[in-house]
Structures are given as structure tokens and as C-alpha cells.
Enzyme design. Structure first.
Site, PDB file in Angstrom:
ATOM      1  N   ASP A   1       0.874  -1.154   0.000  1.00  0.00           N
ATOM      2  CA  ASP A   1       0.000   0.000   0.000  1.00  0.00           C
ATOM      3  C   ASP A   1       0.925   1.222   0.000  1.00  0.00           C
ATOM      4  O   ASP A   1       2.021   1.168   0.541  1.00  0.00           O
ATOM      5  CB  ASP A   1      -0.795  -0.077   1.317  1.00  0.00           C
ATOM      6  CG  ASP A   1      -1.958   0.864   1.319  1.00  0.00           C
ATOM      7  OD1 ASP A   1      -2.044   1.702   0.412  1.00  0.00           O
ATOM      8  OD2 ASP A   1      -2.780   0.766   2.249  1.00  0.00           O
TER       9      ASP A   1
ATOM     10  N   GLY B   1      -0.544   6.354   1.808  1.00  0.00           N
ATOM     11  CA  GLY B   1      -1.348   7.580   1.809  1.00  0.00           C
ATOM     12  C   GLY B   1      -2.393   7.574   2.920  1.00  0.00           C
ATOM     13  O   GLY B   1      -2.542   8.534   3.663  1.00  0.00           O
TER      14      GLY B   1
ATOM     15  N   ASP C   1      -8.056  -7.208   0.622  1.00  0.00           N
ATOM     16  CA  ASP C   1      -7.201  -7.280   1.804  1.00  0.00           C
ATOM     17  C   ASP C   1      -8.016  -6.734   2.960  1.00  0.00           C
ATOM     18  O   ASP C   1      -8.873  -5.873   2.760  1.00  0.00           O
ATOM     19  CB  ASP C   1      -5.942  -6.416   1.656  1.00  0.00           C
ATOM     20  CG  ASP C   1      -6.244  -4.956   1.900  1.00  0.00           C
ATOM     21  OD1 ASP C   1      -6.828  -4.311   1.013  1.00  0.00           O
ATOM     22  OD2 ASP C   1      -5.949  -4.446   3.008  1.00  0.00           O
TER      23      ASP C   1
ATOM     24  N   CYS D   1     -13.403 -27.194   8.404  1.00  0.00           N
ATOM     25  CA  CYS D   1     -12.233 -26.350   8.158  1.00  0.00           C
ATOM     26  C   CYS D   1     -10.993 -27.237   8.210  1.00  0.00           C
ATOM     27  O   CYS D   1     -10.875 -28.111   9.069  1.00  0.00           O
ATOM     28  CB  CYS D   1     -12.126 -25.232   9.184  1.00  0.00           C
ATOM     29  SG  CYS D   1     -10.667 -24.190   8.927  1.00  0.00           S
TER      30      CYS D   1
ATOM     31  N   CYS E   1      -7.846 -26.171   8.657  1.00  0.00           N
ATOM     32  CA  CYS E   1      -6.680 -25.495   9.237  1.00  0.00           C
ATOM     33  C   CYS E   1      -6.116 -26.285  10.425  1.00  0.00           C
ATOM     34  O   CYS E   1      -6.772 -27.169  10.975  1.00  0.00           O
ATOM     35  CB  CYS E   1      -7.026 -24.061   9.642  1.00  0.00           C
ATOM     36  SG  CYS E   1      -7.739 -23.885  11.280  1.00  0.00           S
TER      37      CYS E   1
ATOM     38  N   CYS F   1      -8.338 -26.140  13.607  1.00  0.00           N
ATOM     39  CA  CYS F   1      -9.549 -26.963  13.585  1.00  0.00           C
ATOM     40  C   CYS F   1      -9.235 -28.458  13.554  1.00  0.00           C
ATOM     41  O   CYS F   1     -10.020 -29.265  14.037  1.00  0.00           O
ATOM     42  CB  CYS F   1     -10.425 -26.564  12.411  1.00  0.00           C
ATOM     43  SG  CYS F   1     -11.129 -24.920  12.643  1.00  0.00           S
TER      44      CYS F   1
ATOM     45  N   HIS G   1      -6.852 -19.677  12.143  1.00  0.00           N
ATOM     46  CA  HIS G   1      -8.123 -20.196  11.617  1.00  0.00           C
ATOM     47  C   HIS G   1      -8.853 -19.148  10.778  1.00  0.00           C
ATOM     48  O   HIS G   1      -9.326 -19.444   9.678  1.00  0.00           O
ATOM     49  CB  HIS G   1      -9.052 -20.679  12.734  1.00  0.00           C
ATOM     50  CG  HIS G   1     -10.458 -20.773  12.262  1.00  0.00           C
ATOM     51  ND1 HIS G   1     -10.917 -21.812  11.476  1.00  0.00           N
ATOM     52  CD2 HIS G   1     -11.496 -19.884  12.352  1.00  0.00           C
ATOM     53  CE1 HIS G   1     -12.175 -21.575  11.133  1.00  0.00           C
ATOM     54  NE2 HIS G   1     -12.551 -20.425  11.639  1.00  0.00           N
TER      55      HIS G   1
HETATM   56 ZN   LIG Z   1     -10.012 -23.664  11.035  1.00  0.00          ZN
END
Ligand SMILES: [Zn+2]
Length: 381
Positions: A92, A95, A271, A309, A311, A314, A340
Site C-alpha cells: 500500500d 497515503g 485485503d 475447516c 486449518c 480446527c 483459523h
Molecule cells: Zn479452522
């Protein structure tokens, strides 16, 4: 020019699936980019980001310029090697932070003078200086210096603001084209469409930038406090002006609902600090909506944060354990919730991309929105 290809278009909406090619790898879109403002995605390790399939992360020019400083980054051969991140980075321009964080700022046609929120030192960022600093940081995708009008703002203010922003964008492009990357890979420059909530201002800004032919286009100045419907309207309006063959990035957005609505309106890149910031505050995103993991109802709950999930959190831990970590202020709680949440956003983008390529985006979106609304109602009881 940045290589970007749309490989599938939804026939009923403006949703699209594509990819862009940088020297640090391919980015499949739609994509969610975790925010690593100061060279770190808060509470998440680089190896975890790789494991959860984060394709690209953000850095912030204003923050990195001040600390560690461009001299340090240059000594290490740029941000990628300094932070040990092999995949693409986007910076970025800073600004927004100059406007929101600095104690003192003076806008002039030539640039923005600001006093550091850290040490009180005064700096002057011209569009040219911004590009030089972004060359020194060395992100794959860099953003022009812009002025983000506050919300709400008078039309006259917005009109002057987009004139300034356009001027700065052209000067950024000029410096970008007459300078070289400092490291051994290409960089690409995105323009930022501003114009507040005024469609005629948005049109002017978008058309002027498109005429200047940037590598990609961001829509800035949204998610600044306006109602979601207004954000969707402006997004829909602007994407209709932007070229089909360039990536479109909606800056600073948003919730899972916001992402799906914006993809429907033709956005490719997002983002937001929400997954990590909310994660650190015990707010967990699930396919059934957001939950507060500190809630007493989870004391004996054996299930993971989110069913299905994939991840690390999880796969290994229960809601009860996460609740406990937060209740005793263990750092691991912040880490596991942030991890997560990020994977949840990235997975949502992967599933959305698949739905677009399989021609079922509309159904996918509607099923998800229905489910996402569930929990909010349940948690209120
Ligand atoms: Zn997860």
C-alpha cells in the site's frame, strides 16, 4: 505489463476466476491477501501462511519506511528476503496511514508533509518519493500515492481530492516508468480509483486512470463507514468502467458477506485486517457466522471452531480449548484464532473460485449468505 488472465466468467453475474503471474509466483483470483503491515501478519508465522495457502501478503509503505527503514530493507535485498517470504507481496502506498496516523500533515499539490507518529520527525512524501520507497521495499505489486477522502465528504472536497489523486497517480507512473526495480524481479503498478460516494466523481477518476493504462486498478475510499449497500453500488458502478483484462482490487474489504457481494460485482482482490484483528479479540469466523469463542456455552464443546475447516487449529483443537486459552490470556489463543480466521477467508476464496469455474457461483453465494446469517441470530439468545 502484468500478465493477468480471466479463465472463467460467471454467465449470470460479473464474477470471474483468473490468475496473475509475478516473478514470485502465480496468484489465483479471487484472492484474499493477509495484511502484514509492518512485515508481519500479526500473530501468524510465515510458515503457517505458506501452509494455509496464502498466495500474497501486504506490507505498508508508511510503516516500513519508518521501521525498519528502507536502508535496512535494502541491505537485505528487499522485503521478501528480510522477512523470509518467498511468495508475492503488495505494498500500500501509505497515503491512508499518512492521513490517519500522523500528528501533523500538510497536503499540497506536490505531495504530503507529515510528522511521524513515532518520533516526531518530519517527512515529505511526493509521488516520486513514494515510488522510490516502494522500489526500495521491493513488493511485486505497488500502489500509487492517493488521497482517501473521509466519509462523508462534500462533493467539492471530493472533486479537488480526485484531481490531486489523479495528478499524483500520473506522477507515480512517470517515475515508475523511468526507474528500474532494485532487485532481480519485476514490479507492477496499480492505480487507485477514488471519488467518495459520488458516482460522477468515481466515473471521472476511473476513466482517467484507465486512459493511463495501469497494470491493475484498485477501488479505494470504500469501507470507510458507509452503508454496505452504498459500497456495493459504487463497486458495481466502477467495475463496469474498468477494463476486463486487468485485475481489480477492492481495498480494505471486508466481511465474508462483503467479499461474496464484491466478487459478484467483478472484484478479484481483497485485503483486510479483520481475520487477524477479530481473531485477537476472540471473534471467530465460521460458515455459520461469527462466534465469540469466550462465550460460556463453549466450556465443554468438543467440536472444532468450524466444521469442515482444514486449518491446523480446527484439525487439532476444540472450541473448549480455544475458549480456555482466551480466558487465561494465553498467547496461543490469539495465534490459533488468527490462523483459523485467515484460513477461513482464504478457503472461502478457493471455494468461490471453484464455484465460478463450475458455473454455480450464484447458488454458492446464496447458500453461503444464508448460512453466514444463521449464527448471529443464535448467538443473540
Ligand atoms: Zn479452522
Amino acid at each position: 505489463m502484468l500478465e493477468f488472465k480471466v479463465i472463467n466468467r460467471d454467465t449470470r453475474t460479473k464474477a470471474r476466476a483468473g490468475f496473475m503471474q509475478t516473478d514470485h509466483g502465480t496468484i489465483k483470483t479471487p484472492v484474499f491477501m493477509p495484511v502484514g503491515t509492518r512485515g508481519s501478519v500479526k500473530a501468524v508465522e510465515q510458515r503457517e501462511l505458506l501452509e494455509m495457502n496464502a498466495q500474497i501478503i501486504l506490507g505498508n509503505t508508511y510503516h516500513l519506511f519508518q521501521r525498519p527503514g528502507v536502508d535496512a530493507l535494502q541491505k537485505f535485498g528487499g522485503m521478501h528476503s528480510f522477512i523470509s517470504w518467498p511468495r508475492p507481496i503488495l505494498t500500500d502506498s501509505g497515503g491512508f496511514q499518512i492521513l490517519s496516523l500522523s500528528d501533523l500533515r500538510k497536503l499540497s499539490p506536490d505531495g504530503v508533509e507529515f510528522r511521524s507518529h513515532l518520533d516526531g520527525a518530519t517527512y515529505f512524501f511526493t509521488p516520486e518519493k513514494t515510488i522510490e520507497v516502494e522500489r526500495q521495499i521491493g513488493a511485486d505489486i505497488i500502489m500509487v500515492l492517493d488521497e482517501c477522502a473521509p466519509y462523508p465528504a462534500e462533493k467539492e472536497y471530493v472533486s479537488k481530492s480526485i484531481e490531486l489523486t489523479h495528478n499524483w497517480a500520473m506522477r507515480c507512473k512517470e517515475r515508475f516508468e523511468t526507474s528500474q526495480p532494485l532487485y532481480n524481479y519485476n514490479q507492477y503498478l496499480f492505480g487507485i480509483v477514488q471519488g467518495g460516494m459520488y458516482l460522477d466523481m468515481r466515473e471521472r477518476s476511473a476513466k482517467e486512470l484507465v486512459a493511463a493504462d495501469f497494470d491493475g486498478y484498485a477501488i479505494g475510499g470504500l469501507a470507510v463507514g458507509e452503508p454496505a449497500e452504498e459500497m456495493y453500488n459504487v463497486t458495481d458502478f466502477v467495475t463496469a468502467i474498468l477494463p476486463e483484462e486487468k485485475p481489480r482490487y477492492l481495498m480494505g474489504v471486508g466481511t465474508p458477506e462483503n467479499l461474496l457481494e464484491a466478487i459478484e460485482r467483478g472484484i478479484d482482490m481483497f485485503d483486510c485486517v479483520m481475520p487477524t484483528r477479530n481473531g485477537r479479540n476472540a471473534q471467530v469466523f465460521t460458515t455459520e457466522g461469527t462466534i465469540n469463542i469466550k462465550n460460556a456455552v463453549y466450556k465443554f464443546e468438543e467440536s472444532p471452531l468450524c466444521a469442515n475447516c482444514d486449518c491446523y487449529t480446527c484439525k487439532n483443537f476444540s472450541k473448549a480449548y480455544l475458549r480456555h486459552l482466551f480466558n487465561v490470556d494465553e498467547i496461543l489463543g490469539l495465534q490459533l484464532a488468527s490462523l483459523h480466521n485467515l484460513r477461513f477467508f482464504i478457503n472461502l476464496m478457493e471455494q468461490t473460485r471453484l464455484a465460478i469455474t463450475e458455473g454455480r457461483f450464484v447458488e454458492f453465494k446464496s447458500e453461503n449468505l444464508t448460512r453466514l446469517k444463521n449464527k448471529k441470530i443464535m448467538e443473540e439468545f
